[in-house]
Structure formats: structure tokens, C-alpha cells
Design an enzyme around this catalytic site. Structure first.
Site, mmCIF file in Angstrom:
data_model
loop_
_atom_site.group_PDB
_atom_site.id
_atom_site.type_symbol
_atom_site.label_atom_id
_atom_site.label_comp_id
_atom_site.label_asym_id
_atom_site.label_seq_id
_atom_site.Cartn_x
_atom_site.Cartn_y
_atom_site.Cartn_z
ATOM 1 C CE1 TYR A 23 -4.708 -18.312 78.405
ATOM 2 C CE2 TYR A 23 -5.085 -20.414 79.491
ATOM 3 C CZ TYR A 23 -4.258 -19.356 79.192
ATOM 4 O OH TYR A 23 -2.963 -19.335 79.669
ATOM 5 C CG HIS A 100 -0.041 -11.890 75.898
ATOM 6 N ND1 HIS A 100 0.602 -13.092 75.727
ATOM 7 C CD2 HIS A 100 0.867 -10.918 75.656
ATOM 8 C CE1 HIS A 100 1.862 -12.851 75.395
ATOM 9 N NE2 HIS A 100 2.047 -11.545 75.339
#
Length: 143
Positions: A23, A100
Site C-alpha cells: 500500500y 483500490h
């Protein structure tokens, strides 16, 4: 001026700490600020919201009707489990883009299915933090 609501779901408040190899190192606040700044460039106002609680996300989507012109949502794990968030998006009738950071189709099998996709206008996935600003550009173009 068009108004956009950015909703982030469960565990996204842990960005910058949680699995930075997947991430990245930026915090949610830094990503939200980048989206707000991009919104200014594009001539739209962006409000941000984050909750780890499914029902609070549902309430925020319901309250958005008549206030916001579009929604960006990264529901986190709720993407794959929440019929009620899907139903809220459908009922609100606000153009919504699913966001996402990772490519959910290249991850664990259970992440391959999104319950939200069928009621969203589009999906942006796999571009890390840039997924958010790309989604905002797409939403603004749709509007």
C-alpha cells in the site's frame, strides 16, 4: 461547483503503517490531501470520510443523496463482503467509482469478487495511491 465525496473503509486509516510493500508509505491523510488538491485543479470540491464501521459508511452514503454529485469509495475489505454498502450505493443513485490501491484480481482468491462493482460506474485498481486521483479524474469526466 460539483461536490465529490471520498469514502474510505475499514483499515484504510492504517495506511503508511499497514503493509507498506502493498500500500506504500503515504498516510491516508496524505492521500486524501492529494485528492482534495486534484479536485481543486479539476474545479470540484472534495470532502473526505473514513470509518471502520460498516453501518457508518452506509449512513454516509445515504446522507450524500442530494448533497454530492459523485462518490469515490475504497471500501477496503467490505468490498468483498458488504451487501448493505452495495444496496446503499444503489439506493443513493449517485455516480460512484470503486477505488483500490492494489490489483484485487492479482491477490488472494477471496479478493477477486467485488459486491460493489455491479452498482458502480467504474473501477480503478492497481495504481497505488494514484488510483484515487485517477478515479477522481474519471468521475469528473463522467459528470
Amino acid at each position: 461547483m460539483k461536490k465529490i465525496l471520498l469514502i474510505n473503509g475499514a483499515n484504510l486509516n492504517m495506511l503508511g503503517i499497514r503493509e507498506p510493500e502493498k500500500y506504500g508509505a503515504k498516510t491516508l491523510a496524505e492521500i486524501e490531501q492529494a485528492v482534495i488538491n486534484k479536485g481543486k485543479e479539476l474545479g470540484v470540491e472534495v470532502d473526505v470520510y473514513q470509518s471502520n464501521i460498516e453501518g457508518e459508511i452506509v449512513e454516509k452514503i445515504q446522507q450524500a443523496r442530494g448533497v454530492y454529485d459523485g462518490i469515490l469509495i475504497n471500501a477496503g475489505g467490505y468490498t468483498h463482503t458488504s451487501v448493505v454498502i452495495r444496496d446503499a450505493i444503489s439506493a443513493a443513485q449517485i455516480p460512484t467509482i470503486e477505488v483500490h490501491m492494489t490489483n484485487i484480481h492479482a491477490r488472494e482468491e477471496f479478493r477477486h469478487t467485488s459486491l460493489l462493482s455491479g452498482v458502480c460506474k467504474a473501477i480503478i485498481a492497481g495504481f497505488g495511491e494514484d488510483s484515487y486521483t485517477l478515479a477522481l479524474e474519471g468521475l469528473v469526466n463522467l459528470l
